[in-house]
Design an enzyme around this catalytic site. Sequence first.
Site, short mmCIF file in Angstrom:
data_model
loop_
_atom_site.label_atom_id
_atom_site.label_comp_id
_atom_site.label_asym_id
_atom_site.label_seq_id
_atom_site.Cartn_x
_atom_site.Cartn_y
_atom_site.Cartn_z
N SER A 266 0.72 -1.08 0.02
CA SER A 266 0.02 0.03 0.10
C SER A 266 0.79 1.17 -0.07
CB SER A 266 -0.92 -0.11 0.99
OG SER A 266 -0.12 0.46 2.49
N LYS A 267 0.24 2.43 -0.23
CA LYS A 267 1.04 3.61 0.01
C LYS A 267 1.44 3.91 1.00
CE LYS A 267 -0.60 8.27 0.00
NZ LYS A 267 0.64 8.93 0.55
#
Length: 514
Positions: A266-267
């Site tokens: 994920s970011k």
Amino acid sequence: MSNNRPVRVRFAPSPTGPLHIGGVRTALYNYLLAKQQGGTMILRIEDTDQNRFVPGAEEYIKQSLKWVGIEIDEGPEQGGPHAPYRQSERKPMYAQYAFDLVEKGLAYYAFDTEEDLEQMRKRLEASKMQPAYDAVSRMSMKNSLTLPADEVKAKLENGDPYVIRIKLPRKEEVRFHDIIRGWVVVNTSTMDDKVLLKGDGMPTYHLANVVDDYLMQITHVIRGEEWLPSAPLHVMLYRYLGWEEVMPQFAHLPLLLKPEGNGKLSKRDGDRLGFPVFALEWKDPSTGEISSGYRESGYFPEAVTNMLALLGWHPSGNQEMFSMQELIEQFSLERVSKAGAKFDLNKAFWFNQQYLMQKSPAEVYDMIQPLVEAKGWDTCREYVEQVVVLMREKVRFAKEIVEQGTYFFETPEKYDDEVIKKKWKEETNAHLLAIAKGFAGLAENAQAAEYEQVFKDYCENAGVKSGELLQPLRLAVSGEGVGAPIWEMMSLIGRDFIVPRIELATTKISFPKA
Ligand code: GLU
């Protein structure tokens, strides 16, 4: 199925934000297959969900694909025989298929309000049943299966809001073959009657996606694993619409996992561990927040494609470096594993360095020249290119040649304390001054080997181990304990700078007595 048709694949992003590297990988695998098979690569923008539309995202996606070297044959920019390639512009095409299914008794109008749906969910949850609009629960809802025909007609004529839902059989196996996962079997009893046409007349993702894949004669649907749960519904749609004969082959790609291997990349992992998860830098148009990109971080596009190709696909040999052409020749979906692929930051660095090493010094010069200039240093091509040659083995990114090579351009102002603590002795300065005197006797353009000889001779005569003085000498000249090959570095910087630097260092560094 679709075996004898010319290969046509599509990358079908929704423009809801920046392109995650997982998305770039999906596009890449589609592209590799298309190129290898002499097929067609299509970009289709799936923007039917107006609520999730983000301005600038489509342009960003196109830029990202361009940057990594993925060429689109048919798309919103290129046009093509199935234009338009933006679903919002295709809106009028979809509804007829939904109506057609209603006509055939394979879909139905549903008039339920939000409250009706909420009540149904509560009721089913209370009796410990799956809160789904499905073959069982639909019979107690307000739809064209339960309401009398004249009431349905009246509602439609009256313009009452409705959606169209697919009518799934109650208990039936849906089977399809996924190139990566093998046979997938799902029972319709676990599926729900998904909405095909929304109240605003827009198709849902499912309807638009299947209709477009059919109309655009797509032969292979290669997409992320997160779409696997949708695939049985899509298979049902192909069946209901009478298109089973030309149903594309499915290939659901494994997830890109966090470096630790648990969960989707994920970011936040990127922020936490210091690597970009997006192809290019992205400025969120609503919050103004900036997320880093591979391009801006100094990665070569070739390194990114090479790394991404191997995150999921396993070539038959041990080769790790693949040009786009080699990827096109060797890629196969059959060698994509279904297990998630762990992102490996060190591997990303490694790939970038390998590509840096492959560039000519002239190319690297062109990349770093503006940085050298910004530092106010001399940008003489001949000199900087030699710095490139000496530094590139030591760095991961071209810009680090400038960041870590200050000593090629400036007399150091600071000296690494750790080296002083570890290496400085009472007599170190005296030795260094004597060595500097030796260097002063060399020609200004003396070669690396000549510096080395002076140093070796001195150590031998003075009875000091070269290991005792080598790092102090490097520190005096560069301020650093490690760096470019020392004798080549001296030769490049030149006698007229080396000698005064050593003398200066001996006035600034003293034996740590404490
Ligand atoms: N629009 C979907 C996405 O955003 C496409 C999924 C598919 O390829 O079918 O990824």
